[in-house]
Scaffold this active site. Structure first.
Site, PDB file in Angstrom:
ATOM      1  N   CYS A 250       0.776  -1.276   0.006  1.00  0.00           N
ATOM      2  CA  CYS A 250      -0.087   0.094  -0.022  1.00  0.00           C
ATOM      3  C   CYS A 250       0.760   1.261  -0.190  1.00  0.00           C
ATOM      4  O   CYS A 250       0.412   2.465  -0.257  1.00  0.00           O
ATOM      5  CB  CYS A 250      -0.894  -0.032   1.141  1.00  0.00           C
ATOM      6  SG  CYS A 250      -2.112  -1.287   1.302  1.00  0.00           S
TER       7      CYS A 250
ATOM      8  N   HIS B 250      -8.833   3.757  -2.279  1.00  0.00           N
ATOM      9  CA  HIS B 250      -7.292   3.674  -1.889  1.00  0.00           C
ATOM     10  C   HIS B 250      -6.958   2.752  -3.166  1.00  0.00           C
ATOM     11  O   HIS B 250      -6.762   1.177  -2.954  1.00  0.00           O
ATOM     12  CB  HIS B 250      -7.470   2.670  -0.777  1.00  0.00           C
ATOM     13  CG  HIS B 250      -6.072   2.164  -0.154  1.00  0.00           C
ATOM     14  ND1 HIS B 250      -4.984   2.755  -0.751  1.00  0.00           N
ATOM     15  CD2 HIS B 250      -5.782   1.087   0.754  1.00  0.00           C
ATOM     16  CE1 HIS B 250      -4.057   1.903   0.018  1.00  0.00           C
ATOM     17  NE2 HIS B 250      -4.484   1.007   0.828  1.00  0.00           N
TER      18      HIS B 250
ATOM     19  N   CYS C  22     -13.823   1.768   6.694  1.00  0.00           N
ATOM     20  CA  CYS C  22     -12.718   0.806   5.979  1.00  0.00           C
ATOM     21  C   CYS C  22     -12.557   1.707   4.720  1.00  0.00           C
ATOM     22  O   CYS C  22     -13.594   2.058   4.319  1.00  0.00           O
ATOM     23  CB  CYS C  22     -13.215  -0.569   5.971  1.00  0.00           C
ATOM     24  SG  CYS C  22     -13.522  -1.279   7.725  1.00  0.00           S
ATOM     25  N   SER C  23     -11.350   1.492   4.140  1.00  0.00           N
ATOM     26  CA  SER C  23     -11.148   1.967   2.793  1.00  0.00           C
ATOM     27  C   SER C  23     -11.838   0.916   1.975  1.00  0.00           C
ATOM     28  O   SER C  23     -11.569  -0.354   2.148  1.00  0.00           O
ATOM     29  CB  SER C  23      -9.784   2.397   2.655  1.00  0.00           C
ATOM     30  OG  SER C  23      -8.823   1.116   2.940  1.00  0.00           O
TER      31      SER C  23
END
Length: 401
Positions: free
Chosen positions: A89, A348, A218-219
């Site tokens: 990430c 994301h 939450c992404s």
């Protein structure tokens, strides 16, 4: 002596739900289309042609080898070195870190960092099941101190949130308020995957993913791309770009320490990586946490944002909940954290995330962030992390300062 490094151009696509967007002719929106859009925007923002870029670093997590070349060939084919980057990430920030190193070391006067991701809907999964998984040691260590849940990501960050609750009395409402804040911030961001505002009860009552983390904390998985053009001081002067340039005044990348496996959940999600990277940046830049007005940090889950308040030195251990209650991390507070909406609401797409953070902070430092603009911005802090692991922290200031 190391050369100074400046951000001279930024660009990004809107972040989208995987598979939702199509091209004008009805064909799927693919990663070359994303790269063409973000890269063209970044070059136009810098006011330069692709032919002036001497090196390029392209980040993505899910894709075939040399996808970076295929992506940048949409801009031009000039024979320059193109390096493909994958660091989970933190891939986008790692690409930027490498591009900045090339300029800092005098290997290039102008470099491009571009990141993209074309993702599958739903929770992240593995692609290669015939070999050791990169997070195998982390997951085994976590299983020894926490109940096991799959998919791993919400389990890892949710367990760290529970640990903080047990140690410091943090409540589920503290985490929910972070989701509330970031969704509210995204209302003013046209590039955000979501632009919906919610009540605290709606955040708390949304589907439970891993207690205390509900869906709206939450992404999501996302498609999208972002790009940053970096240049040396000489390049900035020759092209008369000082008026728009943003200087990288501190930057550090860390990977896991042995202390990551200290028997705590926060250790396994990168606490010491974050602490040490921030310390290095503060030392290099001469700035401290109190000197920044705006921060983009890696809120893949609300629990991570709360823990990062402490890891980045915004407050002492155990005091993050009080920052949330006091409204210290939103407009009118001491800092505005994730004015873009953060990963939770902006989205994301893994390879693009760090570069989108830099794009937002560049706009904030230039005073061109529109309805999201934070008052009196003189310095900005960026944090991006990938488990398994790498953390990248960057301090930015306007060039004329």
């Amino acid at each position: 002596m190391a050369n100074k490094v400046y951000v001279i151009g930024v660009g990004m696509t809107k972040f989208e739900k995987p598979g939702r967007r199509t091209n004008d002719d009805g064909s799927p929106w693919d990663y070359p289309d994303m790269a063409r859009e973000s890269g063209t925007a970044a070059l136009a923002d810098a006011g330069i042609a692709y032919s002036e870029v001497q090196q390029a670093y392209v980040g993505y997590v899910y894709g075939e080898s040399t996808s970076g070349q295929r992506a940048l060939y949409e801009l031009d084919m000039t024979g320059i070195p193109i390096i493909n980057v994958n660091n989970n990430c933190s891939t986008g920030s790692t690409a930027m870190f490498l591009a900045a190193q090339a300029i800092r070391g005098g290997l290039a006067d102008c470099a491009l960092a571009l990141g993209f991701e074309k993702m599958q809907p739903g929770s992240l999964g593995t692609v290669w099941d015939d070999r050791e998984q990169p997070l195998a040691n982390h997951l085994q260590a976590l299983a020894e101190i926490s109940e096991v849940l799959f998919p791993p990501a919400p389990w890892m960050f949710g367990a760290a949130g529970r640990e903080h609750m047990k140690e410091y009395g943090t409540t589920a409402e503290h985490f929910a308020k972070i989701g509330l804040k970031n969704h509210r911030h995204s209302v003013n961001n046209a590039n955000s995957q979501f632009q919906d505002e919610y009540t605290l009860d709606q955040i708390l009552d949304s589907r439970m993913i891993y207690d205390p983390l509900t869906k709206l904390q939450c992404s999501p998985t996302s498609d999208g791309s972002a790009a940053v053009v970096l240049a040396s001081e000489d390049f900035v002067d020759r092209h008369q770009l000082a008026g728009q340039a943003v200087e990288i005044v501190g930057q550090a990348m860390t990977t896991d320490f042995r202390s990551s496996f200290d028997g705590t959940c926060k250790g396994l999600i990168g606490h010491d990586m974050n602490v040490q990277a921030a310390r290095q940046v503060y030392e290099e830049s001469g700035l401290g946490a109190d000197d920044f007005q705006v921060i983009e940090l890696h809120d893949c889950f609300s629990a991570n944002e709360l823990l990062l308040y402490e890891a980045l030195g915004l407050c002492a251990p155990g005091e993050a909940g009080r920052l949330v209650d006091d409204g210290a991390t939103t407009y009118g507070g001491k800092w505005v954290v994730n004015p873009s909406g953060g990963l939770i609401s902006k989205g994301h797409p893994l390879g693009a995330t760090g570069l989108a953070q830099c794009t937002e902070l560049t706009w904030q430092l230039r005073g061109t962030a529109g309805p999201r603009q934070v008052d009196g911005v003189t310095a900005a802090l960026q944090h991006n992390i990938g488990l398994g692991g790498a953390a990248v922290v960057t301090a930015l200031q306007r060039a004329e300062r």
